[in-house]
Scaffold this motif. Sequence first.
Motif, PDB file in Angstrom:
ATOM      1  N   LEU A   6       0.924  -0.683  -0.095  1.00  0.00           N
ATOM      2  CA  LEU A   6      -0.349   0.569  -0.168  1.00  0.00           C
ATOM      3  C   LEU A   6       0.487   1.228  -0.284  1.00  0.00           C
ATOM      4  O   LEU A   6       1.750   0.995   0.705  1.00  0.00           O
ATOM      5  CB  LEU A   6      -1.087   0.186   1.404  1.00  0.00           C
ATOM      6  CG  LEU A   6      -1.285   0.926   1.708  1.00  0.00           C
ATOM      7  CD1 LEU A   6      -2.196   1.973   0.757  1.00  0.00           C
ATOM      8  CD2 LEU A   6      -2.606   0.639   3.065  1.00  0.00           C
ATOM      9  N   LEU A   7       0.802   2.235  -0.696  1.00  0.00           N
ATOM     10  CA  LEU A   7       1.596   3.876  -1.056  1.00  0.00           C
ATOM     11  C   LEU A   7       0.543   4.150  -0.300  1.00  0.00           C
ATOM     12  O   LEU A   7      -0.399   5.021  -1.243  1.00  0.00           O
ATOM     13  CB  LEU A   7       1.590   3.915  -2.718  1.00  0.00           C
ATOM     14  CG  LEU A   7       2.637   2.604  -3.161  1.00  0.00           C
ATOM     15  CD1 LEU A   7       2.980   3.352  -4.592  1.00  0.00           C
ATOM     16  CD2 LEU A   7       4.421   2.392  -2.018  1.00  0.00           C
ATOM     17  N   ALA A   8       1.347   5.230   0.330  1.00  0.00           N
ATOM     18  CA  ALA A   8       0.343   6.175   0.546  1.00  0.00           C
ATOM     19  C   ALA A   8       1.470   7.408   1.071  1.00  0.00           C
ATOM     20  O   ALA A   8       2.421   8.047   1.228  1.00  0.00           O
ATOM     21  CB  ALA A   8       0.109   6.150   2.299  1.00  0.00           C
ATOM     22  N   ASP A   9       1.053   8.572  -0.059  1.00  0.00           N
ATOM     23  CA  ASP A   9       1.679   9.603  -0.015  1.00  0.00           C
ATOM     24  C   ASP A   9       0.623  11.039  -0.801  1.00  0.00           C
ATOM     25  O   ASP A   9      -0.098  10.544  -1.626  1.00  0.00           O
ATOM     26  CB  ASP A   9       3.368   9.171  -1.016  1.00  0.00           C
ATOM     27  CG  ASP A   9       4.244  10.625  -0.706  1.00  0.00           C
ATOM     28  OD1 ASP A   9       3.688  11.759  -1.060  1.00  0.00           O
ATOM     29  OD2 ASP A   9       4.983  10.672  -0.669  1.00  0.00           O
ATOM     30  N   ASP A  10       1.210  12.073  -0.259  1.00  0.00           N
ATOM     31  CA  ASP A  10      -0.134  13.037  -0.521  1.00  0.00           C
ATOM     32  C   ASP A  10       0.234  13.718  -2.111  1.00  0.00           C
ATOM     33  O   ASP A  10      -0.237  14.500  -2.853  1.00  0.00           O
ATOM     34  CB  ASP A  10      -0.624  14.279   0.159  1.00  0.00           C
ATOM     35  CG  ASP A  10       1.125  15.314   0.271  1.00  0.00           C
ATOM     36  OD1 ASP A  10       2.049  14.747   0.306  1.00  0.00           O
ATOM     37  OD2 ASP A  10       0.796  16.561   0.783  1.00  0.00           O
ATOM     38  N   GLN A  11       1.623  13.553  -2.118  1.00  0.00           N
ATOM     39  CA  GLN A  11       2.002  13.651  -3.748  1.00  0.00           C
ATOM     40  C   GLN A  11       1.431  12.966  -4.763  1.00  0.00           C
ATOM     41  O   GLN A  11       2.020  11.946  -4.993  1.00  0.00           O
ATOM     42  CB  GLN A  11       3.062  14.123  -4.047  1.00  0.00           C
ATOM     43  CG  GLN A  11       3.903  14.964  -2.851  1.00  0.00           C
ATOM     44  CD  GLN A  11       5.369  15.306  -2.890  1.00  0.00           C
ATOM     45  OE1 GLN A  11       6.206  15.619  -3.737  1.00  0.00           O
ATOM     46  NE2 GLN A  11       5.781  15.575  -1.931  1.00  0.00           N
ATOM     47  N   ASP A  27       7.861  -9.559  -7.326  1.00  0.00           N
ATOM     48  CA  ASP A  27       7.254 -10.370  -6.376  1.00  0.00           C
ATOM     49  C   ASP A  27       6.798  -9.440  -5.551  1.00  0.00           C
ATOM     50  O   ASP A  27       6.762 -10.051  -4.108  1.00  0.00           O
ATOM     51  CB  ASP A  27       8.615 -10.815  -5.724  1.00  0.00           C
ATOM     52  CG  ASP A  27       9.852 -10.349  -4.855  1.00  0.00           C
ATOM     53  OD1 ASP A  27       9.392  -8.897  -5.868  1.00  0.00           O
ATOM     54  OD2 ASP A  27      10.537  -9.874  -4.428  1.00  0.00           O
ATOM     55  N   MET A  28       5.886  -8.535  -6.052  1.00  0.00           N
ATOM     56  CA  MET A  28       4.975  -7.671  -5.074  1.00  0.00           C
ATOM     57  C   MET A  28       4.550  -6.613  -6.253  1.00  0.00           C
ATOM     58  O   MET A  28       4.287  -6.833  -7.342  1.00  0.00           O
ATOM     59  CB  MET A  28       6.289  -7.019  -4.435  1.00  0.00           C
ATOM     60  CG  MET A  28       6.883  -5.449  -5.377  1.00  0.00           C
ATOM     61  SD  MET A  28       8.235  -4.745  -4.363  1.00  0.00           S
ATOM     62  CE  MET A  28       9.793  -6.064  -4.185  1.00  0.00           C
ATOM     63  N   GLU A  29       3.374  -6.253  -5.756  1.00  0.00           N
ATOM     64  CA  GLU A  29       1.998  -6.007  -6.601  1.00  0.00           C
ATOM     65  C   GLU A  29       1.340  -4.746  -5.031  1.00  0.00           C
ATOM     66  O   GLU A  29       1.585  -4.850  -4.345  1.00  0.00           O
ATOM     67  CB  GLU A  29       1.283  -6.924  -6.434  1.00  0.00           C
ATOM     68  CG  GLU A  29       0.553  -7.568  -5.025  1.00  0.00           C
ATOM     69  CD  GLU A  29      -0.683  -8.101  -5.749  1.00  0.00           C
ATOM     70  OE1 GLU A  29      -1.461  -7.933  -6.649  1.00  0.00           O
ATOM     71  OE2 GLU A  29      -1.321  -9.293  -5.592  1.00  0.00           O
ATOM     72  N   VAL A  30       0.770  -3.438  -6.289  1.00  0.00           N
ATOM     73  CA  VAL A  30       0.269  -2.294  -5.347  1.00  0.00           C
ATOM     74  C   VAL A  30      -0.545  -2.755  -4.846  1.00  0.00           C
ATOM     75  O   VAL A  30      -1.569  -2.971  -6.620  1.00  0.00           O
ATOM     76  CB  VAL A  30       0.293  -1.115  -6.223  1.00  0.00           C
ATOM     77  CG1 VAL A  30      -0.254  -0.522  -5.419  1.00  0.00           C
ATOM     78  CG2 VAL A  30       1.869  -0.681  -5.950  1.00  0.00           C
ATOM     79  N   VAL A  31      -1.231  -2.545  -4.179  1.00  0.00           N
ATOM     80  CA  VAL A  31      -3.028  -3.110  -3.488  1.00  0.00           C
ATOM     81  C   VAL A  31      -3.378  -2.248  -3.797  1.00  0.00           C
ATOM     82  O   VAL A  31      -5.200  -1.931  -3.503  1.00  0.00           O
ATOM     83  CB  VAL A  31      -3.259  -3.920  -2.925  1.00  0.00           C
ATOM     84  CG1 VAL A  31      -2.281  -5.710  -2.954  1.00  0.00           C
ATOM     85  CG2 VAL A  31      -2.965  -3.827  -1.562  1.00  0.00           C
ATOM     86  N   ALA A  32      -3.644  -1.064  -3.593  1.00  0.00           N
ATOM     87  CA  ALA A  32      -4.582   0.790  -3.340  1.00  0.00           C
ATOM     88  C   ALA A  32      -2.964   1.888  -3.280  1.00  0.00           C
ATOM     89  O   ALA A  32      -1.984   1.200  -2.783  1.00  0.00           O
ATOM     90  CB  ALA A  32      -5.205  -0.315  -1.759  1.00  0.00           C
ATOM     91  N   GLU A  33      -3.901   2.580  -3.539  1.00  0.00           N
ATOM     92  CA  GLU A  33      -2.830   4.270  -2.832  1.00  0.00           C
ATOM     93  C   GLU A  33      -3.519   4.710  -2.227  1.00  0.00           C
ATOM     94  O   GLU A  33      -4.828   4.962  -1.619  1.00  0.00           O
ATOM     95  CB  GLU A  33      -2.369   4.555  -3.888  1.00  0.00           C
ATOM     96  CG  GLU A  33      -1.526   4.026  -4.773  1.00  0.00           C
ATOM     97  CD  GLU A  33      -1.266   4.430  -6.531  1.00  0.00           C
ATOM     98  OE1 GLU A  33      -1.338   6.073  -6.371  1.00  0.00           O
ATOM     99  OE2 GLU A  33      -1.396   3.489  -7.245  1.00  0.00           O
ATOM    100  N   ALA A  34      -3.468   5.474  -1.283  1.00  0.00           N
ATOM    101  CA  ALA A  34      -3.911   6.724  -0.689  1.00  0.00           C
ATOM    102  C   ALA A  34      -3.059   7.620  -0.064  1.00  0.00           C
ATOM    103  O   ALA A  34      -1.626   8.561  -0.518  1.00  0.00           O
ATOM    104  CB  ALA A  34      -3.978   6.055   0.874  1.00  0.00           C
ATOM    105  N   GLY A  35      -3.641   9.208  -0.490  1.00  0.00           N
ATOM    106  CA  GLY A  35      -3.622  10.032  -0.700  1.00  0.00           C
ATOM    107  C   GLY A  35      -3.340  11.197   0.951  1.00  0.00           C
ATOM    108  O   GLY A  35      -2.475  12.257   0.618  1.00  0.00           O
TER     109      GLY A  35
END
Length: 223
Positions: A6-11, A27-35
């Motif tokens: 999960l990636l959390a960054d306001d930019q 070996d990895m995947e992005v399952v969600a993004e948060a601002g």
Amino acid sequence: MTIRVLLADDQNLVRASFAMLVSSAGDMEVVAEAGTGREAVALARSARADLIVMDIRMPDLDGIEATRLIAADEDLAGVKVLVLTTYETDEHIVEALRAGASGFLVKDIRPAELLDAIRTVAAGESLLSPGPTSRLIARLLRAPNTATTSAVGGPSGLSERERQVLALVARGLNNSEIAGALGLSPLTAKTHVSRIMGKLGARDRAQLVIVAYESGLVIPGTV
């Protein structure tokens, strides 16, 4: 085994760049993004990520408070947090580690370093090399008028061997290096670290480092 990130960054640009990089790894995947931090907490609960790359400075709820909420949620006990910062001397890094983060990343790291960091922390280790992290913790925790707010216990209940192991963890050694330094097998070193974490109520090695400095077991300037 695929690492769910999960990636959390306001930019938006930072998130998009990290998402492309993470998605390029087999070996990895992005399952969600948060601002925002609040979105990160909500998505941590719904997306079931293994690891969160969390910016410290975000609107609504900053990354430190978001990390604290995630660490306090029993349903998210297995979720690891890597905090993002612009400067490796950021005093908020220590607050994030106290809140439950497993280490920190500076935003201008090389792409391969980000992927290696994710793998390292997902495997149960912490980004606590004898470099800037340990020096930063030492400087801030031992500075005059610095409040001690660690939620974990002190090392007084540890055996002499466990105190030796804790001191080496605080200096950034991994299990194999600890084993070599103390004449143990890597498995025995790993067992000692696990027992120490259990006795102190620590989530991971990052909190062990904080305990070692806060208690004076490791003296600043000796790392």
